[in-house]
Design a protein around this motif. Structure first.
Motif, short mmCIF file in Angstrom:
data_model
loop_
_atom_site.label_atom_id
_atom_site.label_comp_id
_atom_site.label_asym_id
_atom_site.label_seq_id
_atom_site.Cartn_x
_atom_site.Cartn_y
_atom_site.Cartn_z
N SER A 174 7.53 -21.43 -11.96
CA SER A 174 8.44 -20.35 -12.34
C SER A 174 8.09 -19.05 -11.60
CB SER A 174 8.38 -20.11 -13.85
OG SER A 174 8.85 -21.22 -14.57
N LEU A 175 6.81 -18.75 -11.52
CA LEU A 175 6.38 -17.53 -10.83
C LEU A 175 6.69 -17.60 -9.34
CD1 LEU A 175 2.94 -17.02 -12.62
CD2 LEU A 175 5.06 -15.74 -13.01
N SER A 191 9.43 -19.54 -2.76
CA SER A 191 10.77 -19.26 -3.27
C SER A 191 11.82 -19.66 -2.24
CB SER A 191 10.90 -17.76 -3.59
OG SER A 191 12.24 -17.43 -3.86
N ALA A 195 9.11 -19.42 -7.97
CA ALA A 195 10.56 -19.33 -7.84
C ALA A 195 11.04 -17.88 -7.94
CB ALA A 195 11.23 -20.18 -8.92
N GLU A 196 10.33 -17.08 -8.73
CA GLU A 196 10.69 -15.67 -8.87
C GLU A 196 10.24 -14.82 -7.68
OE1 GLU A 196 8.88 -14.55 -12.52
OE2 GLU A 196 10.22 -15.79 -13.75
N GLY A 197 9.52 -15.44 -6.74
CA GLY A 197 9.07 -14.71 -5.56
C GLY A 197 7.79 -13.93 -5.77
N GLN A 198 7.02 -14.27 -6.82
CA GLN A 198 5.79 -13.52 -7.09
C GLN A 198 4.60 -14.01 -6.27
OE1 GLN A 198 4.83 -12.60 -11.16
NE2 GLN A 198 6.95 -12.85 -11.82
N ARG A 251 12.04 -27.84 -9.19
CA ARG A 251 12.51 -26.73 -10.00
C ARG A 251 13.48 -25.91 -9.18
NH1 ARG A 251 12.66 -21.66 -11.48
NH2 ARG A 251 12.30 -21.05 -13.65
N LYS A 252 14.55 -25.47 -9.79
CA LYS A 252 15.51 -24.63 -9.08
C LYS A 252 14.83 -23.38 -8.57
CE LYS A 252 20.07 -22.48 -9.57
NZ LYS A 252 21.20 -22.19 -10.51
N GLY A 253 15.10 -23.06 -7.31
CA GLY A 253 14.52 -21.85 -6.72
C GLY A 253 13.25 -22.08 -5.96
N SER A 280 14.40 -18.25 -1.64
CA SER A 280 14.95 -17.05 -1.00
C SER A 280 13.99 -16.45 0.03
CB SER A 280 15.26 -15.98 -2.06
OG SER A 280 14.08 -15.58 -2.75
N HIS A 281 12.82 -17.03 0.18
CA HIS A 281 11.83 -16.52 1.14
C HIS A 281 12.33 -16.78 2.56
CE1 HIS A 281 8.08 -15.99 3.32
NE2 HIS A 281 7.51 -15.54 2.22
#
Length: 206
Positions: free
Chosen positions: A139-140, A78, A142-145, A159-161, A80-81
């Motif tokens: 997607s997962l 991610s 990017a969501e930080g999972q 992909r964004k993120g 944001s990581h």
């Protein structure tokens, strides 16, 4: 000519093959199956395929292999990581993460190879089986999972993120891409095709 191409690497690496084959061999027809390498090995041994581009390590069951290229692994995480700010990462930086990882049945040889690298590096993250759809996986992430280790060519799947970072162990975990055919004297068509494939890849690197 029936050809299998591994889906483990970016399809664009071989997107040229049908057009160039038709130009080089106008009297021959090329049928392409894009599938995981273990299925191509099975199809080669059953005579369904004449030749296949596969990812190694792999249980090749006495097939003949010619090396084509190497695909180091990178990590997707991610944006944001906290580690996303670093230029390059090591598995040691990621030990506390949740790793999306593939089911061993998809490629036991490569899975076991990676596990040996993980053991040497004492990399013991939590694991989640990765979804079969790569877009869902991104997607997962990017969501930080969790994080994902992927072949470098798949960095084209933006992909964004998501950010991709090189790994110190990327070469050790890398996939060697080879062209495979059945043992014994290959047909003139198989020999010509392998020469054509290697020639085109060499020219693209020049």
């Amino acid at each position: 000519m029936n050809l299998g191409i591994t889906t483990v690497i970016d399809a664009s690496l071989f997107s040229w093959i049908e057009t160039e084959f038709a130009r080089r061999f106008p009297l021959l027809r090329l049928n392409v199956k894009r599938q995981i390498s273990i299925r191509s090995v099975r199809d080669l041994n059953r005579g369904i395929l004449d030749v296949a581009v596969v990812g190694l390590p792999l249980h090749t069951e006495s097939l003949v292999l010619d090396h084509l290229l190497d695909e180091p692994m990178v990590v997707g995480l991610s944006a944001s990581h906290p580690a996303a700010r670093k230029r390059k990462l090591s598995l040691r930086d990621l030990d506390q993460e949740n790793l999306f990882w593939f089911d061993r049945r998809q490629n036991p040889a490569y899975h076991d190879h990676c596990e040996r690298v993980f053991a040497r590096m004492r990399f013991t993250p939590a694991r989640t089986i990765e979804p079969p759809d790569f877009h869902i996986l991104l997607s997962l992430v990017a969501e930080g999972q969790g994080i994902a280790l992927i072949p470098r060519s798949l960095k084209t799947m933006q992909r964004k993120g998501i950010v991709y970072k090189d790994l110190d162990e990327g070469e050790q975990l890398g996939i060697r891409v080879a062209v495979a055919h059945r043992a014994g004297a290959p047909s003139d068509g198989v020999t010509a095709f392998i020469g054509f494939l290697k020639e085109h890849l060499a020219a693209s690197k020049a």
